[in-house]
Design a protein around this motif. Sequence first.
Motif, PDB file in Angstrom:
ATOM      1  N   ILE A 237     -79.672 -17.176  55.713  1.00  0.00           N
ATOM      2  CA  ILE A 237     -80.270 -18.267  56.439  1.00  0.00           C
ATOM      3  C   ILE A 237     -80.508 -18.921  54.306  1.00  0.00           C
ATOM      4  O   ILE A 237     -80.001 -19.988  53.936  1.00  0.00           O
ATOM      5  CB  ILE A 237     -82.229 -18.991  56.451  1.00  0.00           C
ATOM      6  CG1 ILE A 237     -81.727 -18.236  57.838  1.00  0.00           C
ATOM      7  CG2 ILE A 237     -82.612 -20.085  56.388  1.00  0.00           C
ATOM      8  CD1 ILE A 237     -83.194 -18.090  58.547  1.00  0.00           C
TER       9      ILE A 237
ATOM     10  N   ASP B  43     -76.781 -19.299  53.367  1.00  0.00           N
ATOM     11  CA  ASP B  43     -76.216 -20.747  53.797  1.00  0.00           C
ATOM     12  C   ASP B  43     -77.053 -21.827  52.350  1.00  0.00           C
ATOM     13  O   ASP B  43     -76.100 -22.621  52.462  1.00  0.00           O
ATOM     14  CB  ASP B  43     -77.459 -20.665  55.381  1.00  0.00           C
ATOM     15  CG  ASP B  43     -76.599 -22.603  55.471  1.00  0.00           C
ATOM     16  OD1 ASP B  43     -75.416 -22.428  56.141  1.00  0.00           O
ATOM     17  OD2 ASP B  43     -77.345 -23.058  55.808  1.00  0.00           O
ATOM     18  N   ARG B  44     -78.968 -21.850  52.486  1.00  0.00           N
ATOM     19  CA  ARG B  44     -78.935 -22.492  51.391  1.00  0.00           C
ATOM     20  C   ARG B  44     -78.252 -22.760  50.021  1.00  0.00           C
ATOM     21  O   ARG B  44     -77.641 -23.751  49.555  1.00  0.00           O
ATOM     22  CB  ARG B  44     -80.531 -22.297  51.833  1.00  0.00           C
ATOM     23  CG  ARG B  44     -80.541 -22.762  53.019  1.00  0.00           C
ATOM     24  CD  ARG B  44     -81.537 -23.920  53.660  1.00  0.00           C
ATOM     25  NE  ARG B  44     -80.814 -24.599  53.807  1.00  0.00           N
ATOM     26  CZ  ARG B  44     -80.000 -25.072  54.307  1.00  0.00           C
ATOM     27  NH1 ARG B  44     -81.248 -26.055  55.494  1.00  0.00           N
ATOM     28  NH2 ARG B  44     -78.458 -25.100  56.285  1.00  0.00           N
TER      29      ARG B  44
ATOM     30  N   MET C 108     -74.546 -24.090  50.142  1.00  0.00           N
ATOM     31  CA  MET C 108     -75.122 -25.934  50.349  1.00  0.00           C
ATOM     32  C   MET C 108     -75.668 -26.180  48.871  1.00  0.00           C
ATOM     33  O   MET C 108     -75.333 -27.708  48.525  1.00  0.00           O
ATOM     34  CB  MET C 108     -76.156 -26.559  51.612  1.00  0.00           C
ATOM     35  CG  MET C 108     -75.448 -26.433  53.176  1.00  0.00           C
ATOM     36  SD  MET C 108     -76.643 -27.113  54.044  1.00  0.00           S
ATOM     37  CE  MET C 108     -76.904 -27.734  54.085  1.00  0.00           C
ATOM     38  N   ALA C 109     -76.560 -25.703  48.636  1.00  0.00           N
ATOM     39  CA  ALA C 109     -77.081 -26.189  47.402  1.00  0.00           C
ATOM     40  C   ALA C 109     -76.239 -26.723  45.981  1.00  0.00           C
ATOM     41  O   ALA C 109     -75.290 -27.626  45.364  1.00  0.00           O
ATOM     42  CB  ALA C 109     -77.760 -25.732  46.862  1.00  0.00           C
TER      43      ALA C 109
ATOM     44  N   GLN D  34     -82.382 -30.628  47.115  1.00  0.00           N
ATOM     45  CA  GLN D  34     -83.458 -29.800  48.366  1.00  0.00           C
ATOM     46  C   GLN D  34     -83.088 -28.983  48.802  1.00  0.00           C
ATOM     47  O   GLN D  34     -83.452 -27.608  48.909  1.00  0.00           O
ATOM     48  CB  GLN D  34     -83.146 -31.837  49.336  1.00  0.00           C
ATOM     49  CG  GLN D  34     -83.990 -30.939  50.886  1.00  0.00           C
ATOM     50  CD  GLN D  34     -86.012 -31.334  49.952  1.00  0.00           C
ATOM     51  OE1 GLN D  34     -85.839 -31.928  49.226  1.00  0.00           O
ATOM     52  NE2 GLN D  34     -86.875 -30.415  50.897  1.00  0.00           N
ATOM     53  N   THR D  35     -81.658 -28.615  49.558  1.00  0.00           N
ATOM     54  CA  THR D  35     -81.617 -27.265  49.744  1.00  0.00           C
ATOM     55  C   THR D  35     -82.093 -25.710  48.694  1.00  0.00           C
ATOM     56  O   THR D  35     -81.807 -25.046  48.680  1.00  0.00           O
ATOM     57  CB  THR D  35     -80.119 -27.350  50.468  1.00  0.00           C
ATOM     58  OG1 THR D  35     -78.560 -27.290  49.233  1.00  0.00           O
ATOM     59  CG2 THR D  35     -79.371 -28.064  51.352  1.00  0.00           C
ATOM     60  N   GLN D  36     -81.307 -26.595  47.506  1.00  0.00           N
ATOM     61  CA  GLN D  36     -82.192 -25.498  46.160  1.00  0.00           C
ATOM     62  C   GLN D  36     -83.587 -25.214  46.506  1.00  0.00           C
ATOM     63  O   GLN D  36     -83.510 -24.316  46.132  1.00  0.00           O
ATOM     64  CB  GLN D  36     -81.776 -25.476  44.854  1.00  0.00           C
ATOM     65  CG  GLN D  36     -81.939 -25.159  44.086  1.00  0.00           C
ATOM     66  CD  GLN D  36     -81.174 -25.425  42.776  1.00  0.00           C
ATOM     67  OE1 GLN D  36     -80.448 -25.778  42.646  1.00  0.00           O
ATOM     68  NE2 GLN D  36     -82.351 -25.043  41.701  1.00  0.00           N
TER      69      GLN D  36
ATOM     70  N   GLN E  51     -85.341 -25.399  49.501  1.00  0.00           N
ATOM     71  CA  GLN E  51     -85.442 -24.521  50.403  1.00  0.00           C
ATOM     72  C   GLN E  51     -84.751 -23.192  50.095  1.00  0.00           C
ATOM     73  O   GLN E  51     -85.906 -22.521  50.755  1.00  0.00           O
ATOM     74  CB  GLN E  51     -84.627 -25.684  51.361  1.00  0.00           C
ATOM     75  CG  GLN E  51     -85.119 -26.853  51.960  1.00  0.00           C
ATOM     76  CD  GLN E  51     -83.562 -26.930  53.058  1.00  0.00           C
ATOM     77  OE1 GLN E  51     -82.431 -26.526  52.932  1.00  0.00           O
ATOM     78  NE2 GLN E  51     -84.143 -28.513  53.556  1.00  0.00           N
ATOM     79  N   ALA E  52     -84.035 -22.793  49.323  1.00  0.00           N
ATOM     80  CA  ALA E  52     -83.524 -21.596  49.243  1.00  0.00           C
ATOM     81  C   ALA E  52     -84.446 -21.042  48.667  1.00  0.00           C
ATOM     82  O   ALA E  52     -84.816 -20.246  48.428  1.00  0.00           O
ATOM     83  CB  ALA E  52     -82.575 -21.859  48.178  1.00  0.00           C
TER      84      ALA E  52
END
Length: 122
Positions: free
Chosen positions: A59, A62-63, A66-67, A74-76, A78-79
């Motif tokens: 997961i 994946d983040r 995407m980042a 936002q995905t960074q 989340q990571a």
Amino acid sequence: MKELGFERFEDYRHWLHPDIPVPVEFPPGPLQVGHLLIQEVNEIEVEKIKLKILKVEDILLDRLIMAQEWKDLQTQIQAEMLMYAHYAEIDWAYVHQKSSQFGILKQFQKVQRRVKQRVKGK
């Protein structure tokens, strides 16, 4: 899921519960991180029902992908949150090796440095 109080979100893959701040996703297969198929998942049993759950490392990867690819802050974030929450249990060698393989090593190292500073400051 409806019997448990979840409602299906408009994209039909995500389920939301009014008392749980995290959506549940049932992604279509085959599951992938980057261009590689997911080989291992964690399996838990809840009331005699076996559930397969992605490993936190996949997961996280994946983040990070995407980042970097989408330049998505936002995905960074989340990571970073995922890395911080699971810092002690992450298989760092696996994440480092896969990050290098996916071409996101600098992105991974940048996020890891920031999270490491937060972990040390606890």
